[in-house]
Design a protein around this motif. Structure first.
Motif, PDB file in Angstrom:
ATOM      1  N   ALA A 101      -5.035   1.077  -2.949  1.00 36.35           N
ATOM      2  CA  ALA A 101      -4.824   2.557  -2.932  1.00 36.35           C
ATOM      3  C   ALA A 101      -3.424   2.699  -3.721  1.00 36.35           C
ATOM      4  O   ALA A 101      -3.366   3.921  -4.253  1.00 36.35           O
ATOM      5  N   ASN A 102      -2.661   1.784  -3.772  1.00 39.66           N
ATOM      6  CA  ASN A 102      -1.264   2.018  -4.577  1.00 39.66           C
ATOM      7  C   ASN A 102      -1.183   0.894  -5.728  1.00 39.66           C
ATOM      8  O   ASN A 102      -0.288   0.556  -6.169  1.00 39.66           O
ATOM      9  N   ALA A 103      -2.522   0.565  -6.468  1.00 38.07           N
ATOM     10  CA  ALA A 103      -2.584  -0.360  -7.341  1.00 38.07           C
ATOM     11  C   ALA A 103      -1.761  -0.008  -8.621  1.00 38.07           C
ATOM     12  O   ALA A 103      -1.126  -1.013  -9.137  1.00 38.07           O
ATOM     13  N   THR A 104      -1.716   1.255  -8.855  1.00 32.49           N
ATOM     14  CA  THR A 104      -0.896   1.673 -10.252  1.00 32.49           C
ATOM     15  C   THR A 104       0.571   1.188 -10.148  1.00 32.49           C
ATOM     16  O   THR A 104       1.048   1.250 -11.028  1.00 32.49           O
ATOM     17  N   ASN A 105       1.131   1.082  -8.863  1.00 29.60           N
ATOM     18  CA  ASN A 105       2.475   0.681  -8.842  1.00 29.60           C
ATOM     19  C   ASN A 105       2.656  -0.850  -8.455  1.00 29.60           C
ATOM     20  O   ASN A 105       3.703  -1.181  -8.069  1.00 29.60           O
ATOM     21  N   LEU A 106       1.628  -1.434  -8.587  1.00 31.80           N
ATOM     22  CA  LEU A 106       1.916  -2.991  -8.388  1.00 31.80           C
ATOM     23  C   LEU A 106       1.729  -3.787  -9.673  1.00 31.80           C
ATOM     24  O   LEU A 106       1.287  -3.208 -10.714  1.00 31.80           O
ATOM     25  N   SER A 107       2.229  -5.022  -9.797  1.00 28.84           N
ATOM     26  CA  SER A 107       2.220  -5.826 -11.117  1.00 28.84           C
ATOM     27  C   SER A 107       0.567  -5.853 -11.625  1.00 28.84           C
ATOM     28  O   SER A 107      -0.315  -6.351 -10.432  1.00 28.84           O
ATOM     29  N   PRO A 108       0.479  -5.994 -12.577  1.00 29.19           N
ATOM     30  CA  PRO A 108      -0.999  -6.272 -13.262  1.00 29.19           C
ATOM     31  C   PRO A 108      -1.315  -7.647 -12.665  1.00 29.19           C
ATOM     32  O   PRO A 108      -0.808  -8.587 -12.820  1.00 29.19           O
ATOM     33  N   SER A 152       0.748  -1.300   0.103  1.00 28.91           N
ATOM     34  CA  SER A 152       0.084   0.019  -0.020  1.00 28.91           C
ATOM     35  C   SER A 152       0.718   1.225   0.011  1.00 28.91           C
ATOM     36  O   SER A 152       0.186   2.536  -0.064  1.00 28.91           O
ATOM     37  N   GLY A 153       2.153   0.986  -0.079  1.00 31.12           N
ATOM     38  CA  GLY A 153       2.976   2.304  -0.013  1.00 31.12           C
ATOM     39  C   GLY A 153       3.422   2.748   1.498  1.00 31.12           C
ATOM     40  O   GLY A 153       3.850   3.792   1.759  1.00 31.12           O
ATOM     41  N   LYS A 154       3.558   1.886   2.368  1.00 25.75           N
ATOM     42  CA  LYS A 154       3.652   2.237   3.896  1.00 25.75           C
ATOM     43  C   LYS A 154       5.278   2.782   3.887  1.00 25.75           C
ATOM     44  O   LYS A 154       5.728   3.726   4.479  1.00 25.75           O
ATOM     45  N   THR A 155       6.059   1.788   3.280  1.00 22.97           N
ATOM     46  CA  THR A 155       7.550   1.872   3.370  1.00 22.97           C
ATOM     47  C   THR A 155       7.755   3.175   2.874  1.00 22.97           C
ATOM     48  O   THR A 155       8.663   4.218   3.182  1.00 22.97           O
TER      49      THR A 155
END
Length: 439
Positions: free
Chosen positions: A222-229, A73-76
């Motif tokens: 919420a961070n789907a655009t930066n994850l693998s399809p 989700s982009g926590k790091t």
């Protein structure tokens, strides 16, 4: 910008740019609209590059920022941005980086794809000194690495701020946290950022309840655009609707041992509000003190054999007049037939405060003769039977529901208000006029 907004790619970047790519801070510094200082850089980041949940709290009174998020989700990234900007904006700053193990600090928090060093281009990155386990910036700021496996290593050092990652994966979270906080003593108002995928452990529940803690939540989506399809679709196919998905993908604190409400029942409770309701109640769990505590305010309606949770309007830190005004506003908005308020905290004072706020519905005082858990048991059974519907997403309310019956955790003000409302609508026997007894 809401939590699902995709960060915009700055003009002039190549096609491979992403919010977690190397060089995003350097790009802002070198762009045609170069920020004048680091505070201006923060504004640029908020407006252009970060999701809402990745932005530090704007309330100046916070002491601990707790970011609960699903995997990916982009926590790091949020923690790394917070540390990097703080270090660059304050020369000579001393920070602590605490992870489950030293390996995690270096490989994830410092040198990972979303770590601190990845935020700048070569030549502009802070320097890692392995022998001293520290990260150095050119302005003299330094971040020191610590392992949660060794709480005593935090005895002695002192810091301006600290970032604690994957708190719920620590073996002795409270021992580490207490030692870390004793070291947060440089200058005024030292701050702590905690990023973690939640687990139903008492240490997390106590952290949630602490004064000065500001909590943000983020789903993996919420961070789907930066994850693998296909990543999310595949995991939702495998685990959707389970407590594992709620914890690992949605970032929710699921039920612990002894919990009355089950995550499966809450997931199944999602539904739409009917066009008409037979009765609507605003249920209120008043605060125990005049200031600081939360006032649980939950709106519940009934149609037939089902209850519908319409809104959670809980407020915190308001005077009696302030929370009473919030109750009156909810009653007017939903056309409530009555306001049901627990009388154990304040008795007639509660009624008087609500009446003085021009509450448009009759105020009924309800009295607690049993514990919160005992009162919640029959309501939990209604959820198990599928007779309660949540007409919106209520993450904070549902997390409190999942603590009822468990040890530790914050006072369940929202959950207690919900129990009062559903009980009043669904479980209390009402007079239906005279009955003829057949002999």
């Amino acid at each position: 910008m809401d939590a699902t907004t995709t960060p915009r790619k700055p003009s002039g970047c190549d096609a491979n740019w992403s919010p977690t790519a190397t060089g995003w801070i350097s790009y802002l510094r070198k762009s045609a609209q170069k920020p004048q200082n680091e505070l201006e850089l923060r504004r640029h980041c908020r407006e252009s590059l970060l999701h809402r949940h990745q932005i530090e709290p704007q309330d100046d009174d916070w002491r601990t920022w707790l970011l609960l998020g699903g995997r990916g989700s982009g926590k790091t990234f949020a923690g790394a941005v917070w540390v990097d900007l703080a270090a660059r904006n304050n020369a000579g700053m001393r920070l602590a980086l605490v992870g489950p193990a030293l390996h995690d600090v270096r490989e994830v928090m410092v040198e990972g794809a979303s770590g601190i060093k990845a935020l700048a281009e070569p030549g502009d990155r802070p320097r890692w000194e392995a022998g001293r386990r520290r990260l150095l910036w050119e302005n003299g700021s330094a971040a020191y690495a610590f392992s949660a496996e060794d709480p005593d290593s935090l005895r002695g050092p002192q810091f301006h701020a600290a970032w604690a990652d994957e708190f719920c994966a620590w073996r002795r979270p409270e021992a580490v946290l207490s030692n870390l906080r004793f070291g947060l003593r440089l200058e005024s108002g030292p701050r702590l950022a905690v990023t973690t995928t939640p687990r139903p452990i008492p240490a997390l529940r106590r952290l949630l309840a602490e004064a000065g803690t500001v909590t943000d939540r983020a789903e993996t989506a919420a961070n789907a655009t930066n994850l693998s399809p296909g990543f999310l679709d595949h995991l939702n196919d495998l685990y959707g609707g389970t407590r594992l998905a709620a914890q690992e993908l949605e970032g929710l604190v699921v039920e612990g041992e002894g919990a009355l409400f089950k995550i499966e029942d809450l997931k199944r409770a999602r539904g739409a509000r009917p066009a008409e309701l037979e009765r609507v109640i605003v249920a209120v769990d008043p605060p125990a003190s005049a200031h600081g505590d939360a006032c649980g305010i939950v709106v519940v309606g009934r149609k037939g054999r089902q209850a519908f949770v319409l809104a959670d309007r809980t407020v915190r830190g308001l005077s009696p007049g302030g929370w009473a005004a919030a109750v009156g506003k909810a009653a007017r908005e939903f056309g409530a037939h009555e306001v049901a308020a627990e009388a154990n905290q304040g008795g007639d004072m509660v009624r008087n405060v609500l009446n003085q706020s021009e509450c448009p519905a009759p105020v009924i005082l309800v009295h607690a003769s049993r514990s919160k858990a005992a009162r919640a048991e029959p309501v939990a059974l209604l959820y198990e039977q599928g007779r309660v519907v949540h007409c919106d997403d209520f993450p904070a309310l549902e997390e409190e529901m999942l603590t009822l019956g468990c040890e530790g955790g914050p006072s369940p003000d929202r959950a207690d208000a919900l129990v009062w409302g559903v009980s009043r609508l669904m479980l209390e026997k009402r007079s239906e006029g005279p009955r003829i007894r057949r002999l």
